[in-house]
Design a protein around this motif. Structure first.
Motif, mmCIF file in Angstrom:
data_model
loop_
_atom_site.group_PDB
_atom_site.id
_atom_site.type_symbol
_atom_site.label_atom_id
_atom_site.label_comp_id
_atom_site.label_asym_id
_atom_site.label_seq_id
_atom_site.Cartn_x
_atom_site.Cartn_y
_atom_site.Cartn_z
ATOM 1 N N LYS A 121 0.846 -1.195 0.000
ATOM 2 C CA LYS A 121 0.000 0.000 0.000
ATOM 3 C C LYS A 121 0.882 1.247 0.000
ATOM 4 N N PRO A 122 1.622 1.475 -1.093
ATOM 5 C CA PRO A 122 2.607 2.570 -1.099
ATOM 6 C C PRO A 122 2.037 3.957 -0.858
ATOM 7 N N ILE A 123 0.908 4.277 -1.479
ATOM 8 C CA ILE A 123 0.337 5.618 -1.352
ATOM 9 C C ILE A 123 -0.183 5.844 0.061
ATOM 10 N N SER A 124 -0.922 4.876 0.584
ATOM 11 C CA SER A 124 -1.458 4.996 1.942
ATOM 12 C C SER A 124 -0.340 5.074 2.972
ATOM 13 N N THR A 125 0.731 4.328 2.734
ATOM 14 C CA THR A 125 1.854 4.327 3.673
ATOM 15 C C THR A 125 2.540 5.686 3.708
ATOM 16 N N ILE A 126 2.726 6.291 2.541
ATOM 17 C CA ILE A 126 3.332 7.628 2.495
ATOM 18 C C ILE A 126 2.452 8.628 3.237
ATOM 19 N N LYS A 127 1.145 8.544 3.020
ATOM 20 C CA LYS A 127 0.211 9.470 3.677
ATOM 21 C C LYS A 127 0.215 9.279 5.193
ATOM 22 N N ASP A 128 0.163 8.027 5.636
ATOM 23 C CA ASP A 128 -0.016 7.735 7.057
ATOM 24 C C ASP A 128 1.248 7.928 7.896
ATOM 25 N N TYR A 129 2.411 7.707 7.296
ATOM 26 C CA TYR A 129 3.648 7.712 8.087
ATOM 27 C C TYR A 129 4.561 8.905 7.807
ATOM 28 N N SER A 130 4.075 9.869 7.042
ATOM 29 C CA SER A 130 4.886 11.069 6.788
ATOM 30 C C SER A 130 4.722 12.049 7.949
ATOM 31 N N THR A 131 5.369 11.728 9.046
ATOM 32 C CA THR A 131 5.319 12.553 10.251
ATOM 33 C C THR A 131 6.739 12.945 10.648
ATOM 34 N N ASP A 132 6.854 14.004 11.436
ATOM 35 C CA ASP A 132 8.166 14.462 11.884
ATOM 36 C C ASP A 132 8.908 13.377 12.658
ATOM 37 N N ASN A 133 8.156 12.514 13.337
ATOM 38 C CA ASN A 133 8.767 11.469 14.153
ATOM 39 C C ASN A 133 9.527 10.448 13.317
ATOM 40 N N ASN A 134 9.168 10.340 12.034
ATOM 41 C CA ASN A 134 9.794 9.330 11.162
ATOM 42 C C ASN A 134 10.884 9.906 10.272
ATOM 43 N N ILE A 135 11.387 11.089 10.596
ATOM 44 C CA ILE A 135 12.393 11.737 9.758
ATOM 45 C C ILE A 135 13.671 10.908 9.659
ATOM 46 N N PHE A 136 14.086 10.259 10.757
ATOM 47 C CA PHE A 136 15.318 9.475 10.724
ATOM 48 C C PHE A 136 15.169 8.231 9.845
ATOM 49 N N ILE A 137 13.992 7.601 9.918
ATOM 50 C CA ILE A 137 13.716 6.460 9.044
ATOM 51 C C ILE A 137 13.784 6.904 7.591
ATOM 52 N N ALA A 138 13.180 8.050 7.301
ATOM 53 C CA ALA A 138 13.138 8.563 5.928
ATOM 54 C C ALA A 138 14.541 8.852 5.396
ATOM 55 N N LEU A 139 15.383 9.467 6.218
ATOM 56 C CA LEU A 139 16.746 9.788 5.782
ATOM 57 C C LEU A 139 17.565 8.525 5.533
ATOM 58 N N ILE A 140 17.379 7.528 6.388
ATOM 59 C CA ILE A 140 18.088 6.254 6.210
ATOM 60 C C ILE A 140 17.641 5.580 4.916
ATOM 61 N N LEU A 141 16.324 5.557 4.678
ATOM 62 C CA LEU A 141 15.799 4.939 3.455
ATOM 63 C C LEU A 141 16.284 5.675 2.211
ATOM 64 N N MET A 142 16.375 7.000 2.294
ATOM 65 C CA MET A 142 16.859 7.774 1.162
ATOM 66 C C MET A 142 18.335 7.464 0.894
ATOM 67 N N GLY A 143 19.111 7.293 1.980
ATOM 68 C CA GLY A 143 20.514 6.922 1.832
ATOM 69 C C GLY A 143 20.668 5.543 1.218
ATOM 70 N N ILE A 144 19.816 4.605 1.649
ATOM 71 C CA ILE A 144 19.835 3.248 1.085
ATOM 72 C C ILE A 144 19.494 3.293 -0.401
ATOM 73 N N CYS A 145 18.511 4.112 -0.755
ATOM 74 C CA CYS A 145 18.117 4.254 -2.156
ATOM 75 C C CYS A 145 19.289 4.763 -2.988
ATOM 76 N N ALA A 146 20.019 5.756 -2.479
ATOM 77 C CA ALA A 146 21.167 6.311 -3.200
ATOM 78 C C ALA A 146 22.262 5.265 -3.358
ATOM 79 N N ILE A 147 22.491 4.474 -2.315
ATOM 80 C CA ILE A 147 23.508 3.411 -2.379
ATOM 81 C C ILE A 147 23.096 2.344 -3.397
#
Length: 231
Positions: free
Chosen positions: A49-75
């Motif tokens: 559920k990619p769209i729902s997941t982006i909507k539901d979990y795009s919170t300030d509390n998940n910023i570190f998860i997001a940065l890690i995932l973005m780094g993994i994507c770049a790697i």
């Protein structure tokens, strides 16, 4: 005689209890969640559920998860591009032994150079997307979306793009001449995913979505076809 809540001042009916204490406790509990408590729901949800997941979990509390995932994507982007450009992945799927695959790392184009070219491109790709969305949503359309929420949304969505890099690399092993086109499709796929979540996640009106994302498409198009493909 009218009865009022002693905390928020809300008028209460006879026997009614104000819900402000419950809401406050829930808000505190949500704030005190660990920074990585949502990692498993995000990993599971982004696939099914990619769209729902982006909507539901795009919170300030998940910023570190997001940065890690973005780094993994770049790697992943760097590794997949380098493996393709050095011919290593083609040798692997072509049935060559491990030593021949490793030989391709030194015999072909620079592995490190190819890796950093794609790695930096992915970083720029998300940097440009972040800048354009903030420009159009916040500056032009006066959205109240926060900087951290936009970064988090892009970071969570990058996991899907990372999967696209892996699948694209496997496909490119059989059609090496289409490598850069496959990478372009992965990038476009990432943009389309963000478009689908744009209205609610970035707090813009439905009719404004096209004006937020169209300039972003143009900027990414220039980045890829006028810069990345010519390096």
């Amino acid at each position: 005689m009218a009865k009022f809540c002693t905390k928020c001042g809300k008028e209460l009916k006879e026997g009614e209890t104000c819900s402000c204490s419950t809401k406050g406790a829930a808000k505190t509990a949500n704030t005190n969640k660990g920074y990585f408590s949502d990692i498993l729901p995000i990993l599971k949800g982004i696939i099914f559920k990619p769209i729902s997941t982006i909507k539901d979990y795009s919170t300030d509390n998940n910023i570190f998860i997001a940065l890690i995932l973005m780094g993994i994507c770049a790697i992943f982007g760097g590794l997949c591009y380098a493996l393709i450009m050095t011919g290593t992945i083609g040798r692997i799927f072509g049935g060559s032994n491990l030593s021949a695959s490793l030989y391709a790392l030194t015999a072909g184009p620079s592995f490190i150079g190819s890796f950093f070219k794609a790695f930096l491109f992915v970083i720029l790709y998300y940097g440009v997307m972040l800048g354009m969305i903030l420009l159009m949503a916040k500056v032009v359309f006066k959205s109240k979306v926060s900087f951290l929420k936009v970064v988090t949304a892009l970071g969570i969505g990058s996991l899907y793009v990372a999967c696209g890099f892996v699948l694209g690399s496997i496909f490119a092993a059989f059609l090496p001449g289409l490598t850069e086109r496959i990478f372009a499709l992965v990038g476009i796929f990432g943009l389309v995913q963000i478009i689908a979540a744009c209205e609610s996640t970035f707090e813009v009106k439905k009719d404004q979505v096209i004006y937020v994302m169209a300039p972003t498409f143009v900027a990414e198009f220039i980045l890829f076809f006028e810069i990345f493909s010519r390096i």
